[in-house]
Scaffold this motif. Sequence first.
Motif, PDB file in Angstrom:
ATOM      1  N   MET A   1       1.131  -1.842   0.085  1.00  0.00           N
ATOM      2  CA  MET A   1      -0.205  -0.001  -0.124  1.00  0.00           C
ATOM      3  C   MET A   1       1.062   0.991  -0.121  1.00  0.00           C
ATOM      4  N   LEU A   2       0.314   2.118  -0.606  1.00  0.00           N
ATOM      5  CA  LEU A   2       1.302   3.615  -0.712  1.00  0.00           C
ATOM      6  C   LEU A   2       0.667   4.131  -0.168  1.00  0.00           C
ATOM      7  N   SER A   3       1.926   5.090   0.354  1.00  0.00           N
ATOM      8  CA  SER A   3       1.382   6.200   1.488  1.00  0.00           C
ATOM      9  C   SER A   3       2.179   7.963   1.285  1.00  0.00           C
ATOM     10  N   TYR A   4       0.874   8.385   1.975  1.00  0.00           N
ATOM     11  CA  TYR A   4       1.744  10.261   1.863  1.00  0.00           C
ATOM     12  C   TYR A   4       1.379  10.606   2.541  1.00  0.00           C
ATOM     13  N   VAL A   5       2.789  11.333   3.086  1.00  0.00           N
ATOM     14  CA  VAL A   5       2.912  10.976   4.645  1.00  0.00           C
ATOM     15  C   VAL A   5       3.088  12.537   5.171  1.00  0.00           C
ATOM     16  N   ILE A   6       3.416  13.500   5.674  1.00  0.00           N
ATOM     17  CA  ILE A   6       2.981  15.161   6.556  1.00  0.00           C
ATOM     18  C   ILE A   6       3.749  15.209   7.394  1.00  0.00           C
ATOM     19  N   LYS A   7       4.548  14.928   7.694  1.00  0.00           N
ATOM     20  CA  LYS A   7       5.722  15.393   8.966  1.00  0.00           C
ATOM     21  C   LYS A   7       6.462  16.550   9.165  1.00  0.00           C
ATOM     22  N   GLY A  12       4.513  27.321   7.313  1.00  0.00           N
ATOM     23  CA  GLY A  12       3.446  28.316   7.105  1.00  0.00           C
ATOM     24  C   GLY A  12       2.176  27.684   5.719  1.00  0.00           C
ATOM     25  N   ILE A  13       1.682  29.088   5.492  1.00  0.00           N
ATOM     26  CA  ILE A  13       0.979  29.441   3.813  1.00  0.00           C
ATOM     27  C   ILE A  13       1.636  29.222   2.862  1.00  0.00           C
ATOM     28  N   SER A  14       0.860  28.700   2.109  1.00  0.00           N
ATOM     29  CA  SER A  14       2.153  28.496   0.455  1.00  0.00           C
ATOM     30  C   SER A  14       1.337  29.816  -0.017  1.00  0.00           C
ATOM     31  N   ASP A  15       2.332  29.804  -0.828  1.00  0.00           N
ATOM     32  CA  ASP A  15       1.523  30.462  -2.015  1.00  0.00           C
ATOM     33  C   ASP A  15       1.147  30.476  -3.344  1.00  0.00           C
ATOM     34  N   GLU A  16       1.220  29.025  -3.269  1.00  0.00           N
ATOM     35  CA  GLU A  16       0.524  27.682  -4.070  1.00  0.00           C
ATOM     36  C   GLU A  16      -0.286  26.955  -3.476  1.00  0.00           C
ATOM     37  N   SER A  24       4.904  23.723   3.964  1.00  0.00           N
ATOM     38  CA  SER A  24       3.685  24.968   3.759  1.00  0.00           C
ATOM     39  C   SER A  24       2.763  23.873   3.642  1.00  0.00           C
ATOM     40  N   PHE A  25       1.474  24.487   3.660  1.00  0.00           N
ATOM     41  CA  PHE A  25       0.581  24.064   3.894  1.00  0.00           C
ATOM     42  C   PHE A  25      -0.383  24.619   2.554  1.00  0.00           C
ATOM     43  N   LYS A  26      -1.710  24.809   2.610  1.00  0.00           N
ATOM     44  CA  LYS A  26      -2.658  25.584   1.917  1.00  0.00           C
ATOM     45  C   LYS A  26      -3.030  26.191   2.998  1.00  0.00           C
ATOM     46  N   HIS A  27      -3.684  26.534   4.023  1.00  0.00           N
ATOM     47  CA  HIS A  27      -4.736  26.962   4.964  1.00  0.00           C
ATOM     48  C   HIS A  27      -4.593  26.675   6.071  1.00  0.00           C
ATOM     49  N   GLY A  28      -4.609  27.372   6.676  1.00  0.00           N
ATOM     50  CA  GLY A  28      -5.041  27.338   8.013  1.00  0.00           C
ATOM     51  C   GLY A  28      -4.683  28.330   9.196  1.00  0.00           C
ATOM     52  N   GLY A 370      -7.703  24.960  16.462  1.00  0.00           N
ATOM     53  CA  GLY A 370      -6.468  24.907  15.045  1.00  0.00           C
ATOM     54  C   GLY A 370      -7.040  23.927  13.990  1.00  0.00           C
ATOM     55  N   VAL A 371      -6.572  25.002  12.562  1.00  0.00           N
ATOM     56  CA  VAL A 371      -6.847  23.380  11.852  1.00  0.00           C
ATOM     57  C   VAL A 371      -5.751  24.181  10.568  1.00  0.00           C
ATOM     58  N   TYR A 372      -5.551  22.765  10.203  1.00  0.00           N
ATOM     59  CA  TYR A 372      -5.059  22.761   9.389  1.00  0.00           C
ATOM     60  C   TYR A 372      -4.681  21.977   7.953  1.00  0.00           C
ATOM     61  N   GLU A 373      -5.079  22.769   7.078  1.00  0.00           N
ATOM     62  CA  GLU A 373      -5.442  21.960   5.532  1.00  0.00           C
ATOM     63  C   GLU A 373      -4.367  21.824   4.634  1.00  0.00           C
ATOM     64  N   GLY A 374      -4.193  20.802   4.398  1.00  0.00           N
ATOM     65  CA  GLY A 374      -2.698  20.680   3.398  1.00  0.00           C
ATOM     66  C   GLY A 374      -2.978  20.776   2.275  1.00  0.00           C
ATOM     67  N   LEU A 375      -2.097  20.799   1.408  1.00  0.00           N
ATOM     68  CA  LEU A 375      -1.559  21.133  -0.415  1.00  0.00           C
ATOM     69  C   LEU A 375      -1.787  19.792  -0.575  1.00  0.00           C
ATOM     70  N   GLU A 376      -2.396  20.365  -2.429  1.00  0.00           N
ATOM     71  CA  GLU A 376      -2.957  20.036  -2.819  1.00  0.00           C
ATOM     72  C   GLU A 376      -1.930  18.240  -3.831  1.00  0.00           C
ATOM     73  N   PHE A 377      -2.395  17.349  -3.458  1.00  0.00           N
ATOM     74  CA  PHE A 377      -1.441  16.290  -3.838  1.00  0.00           C
ATOM     75  C   PHE A 377      -2.521  15.320  -5.141  1.00  0.00           C
TER      76      PHE A 377
END
Length: 477
Positions: A1-7, A12-16, A24-28, A370-377
């Motif tokens: 099984m494949l995995s996408y890991v954020i560690k 902070g908030i990316s400009d893309e 970095s992450f998309k929003h939070g 707190g809210v964390y929203e990751g980048l598009e993958f």
Amino acid sequence: MLSYVIKSFRGGISDENDKGIPGSFKHGYALDIHKKADSLTCKQTMADVTPAAMSDLIRFMVPASDGTTYCFGSAGSIWARSGDGAWNFAYSDENGAIKGAAEWKLSDGNNYLVWATATSVARAAMNGSLAVPWAAGVATQDYKTTLNSAAWHTMAQANGQLMIANLESLATIDYDGNYEVSVMNIRPGNIVKCLEERDDYVILGSYRSDNAEEGHLWSWIATATNWVQKKRIPVKGVNALITGEMMILQGGSDGDIFFSDFTNAILLHSIPGGGTTNPGAVSLEEGKALLASHGGTYPGVWSYGKRGKNRSVALTYDYRLTGAVAGSTVGEVGAIATVSGDVLASYTLTDGSTTTYKVDSSSTTTKATGVYEGLEFDGGTPHLKKYFSSIKVLMNPLPSGTSISSKFRMDGETAWSYAVLGDGSTTYSTADSTGAEFTIGRQATVYEVGVELNPTSNTSPEILAITTYLSDGNYEH
């Protein structure tokens, strides 16, 4: 099984939307990413500390040498907030809206509060703590009807003088109390809005009276006959200046944050959803620049900076205002200040035709959600569908009373969906647990993962890593 890991979460908030610097992450929002551990925890919440009977918007806050923070309002009110947080009404200037304020010491040995209305400059001597409300004669109109009428008369100490923005020029008060109404000018058509000290120079930020899509930075030193340096900034006016690790400016209404050394003008980042920062709505917290934004999608207090030379400079949405959290509409953020580690912010709330005036302070006893929203993958295959199976959240032992939720969004959906636990619930709260697994069970070409951290009092969950598991097979889109 494949995995996408954020560690890592330091970026902070990316400009893309789909890439950025490591961590970095998309929003939070309300996330503490600058501490020693590279993990997600909650920052402090904001609490409403508005004094009774406040009837205008505070546009300048002056943390003074007597231990009191003096707050200057858009209709002429002056409030005093003591070191223990007690508010007292101090004075009302008969000349109306206060457009700039600062503290300044003169050669007579006194420290003075100095403030400007549309065309006048007034002061009050601080001999110890001023009794409130101020007695008759404490506040004196020393320089009546001498300023050019302007929207802003922002003040700053620089080059051994008190500098005052004065429409197309700069006014000064020196150490002996001598007043000059125009020591230099930036004509034609450039209006001074904000000021900052840099070394021995005063830096001026301006906008154009003809609303041209440009602003300028200017430098001046008292020994010069006029401005020394000038730099065009490609944005509709310079609104605010603040110096942390470097001097930055906020310009225009799209939330743009720039750096300039008078040779380069570099767009560093933009506050998502746009916005504007008032001249008095900047401060510092632990070396990071704070900018309070209004007029965009996410009003509140943002930070730009880093802790330590080996870390990345990051943009974060640190403090949401209590009115916004409650669902009300924030009109204007007037001013912010950091006082004894507490962040103060003044703002307006609008409800139809009704406007109320508020002041918030960061709480010392309560964390924010707190809210964390990751980048598009897309896993390197944006043309193929992937099967996303589950999300596993690794954390330090979960404190009793706290909880986490995990969410996801597929292929540009507007709404987030919550991943579910084995019992069908969406909130995980098992005390002392170090891991929680949530089920997704959906296909998508592009995937976003998010986590919500729910604290209790002053205790926050601490997330170390977020892993999404994918099946080995791909599917034609």
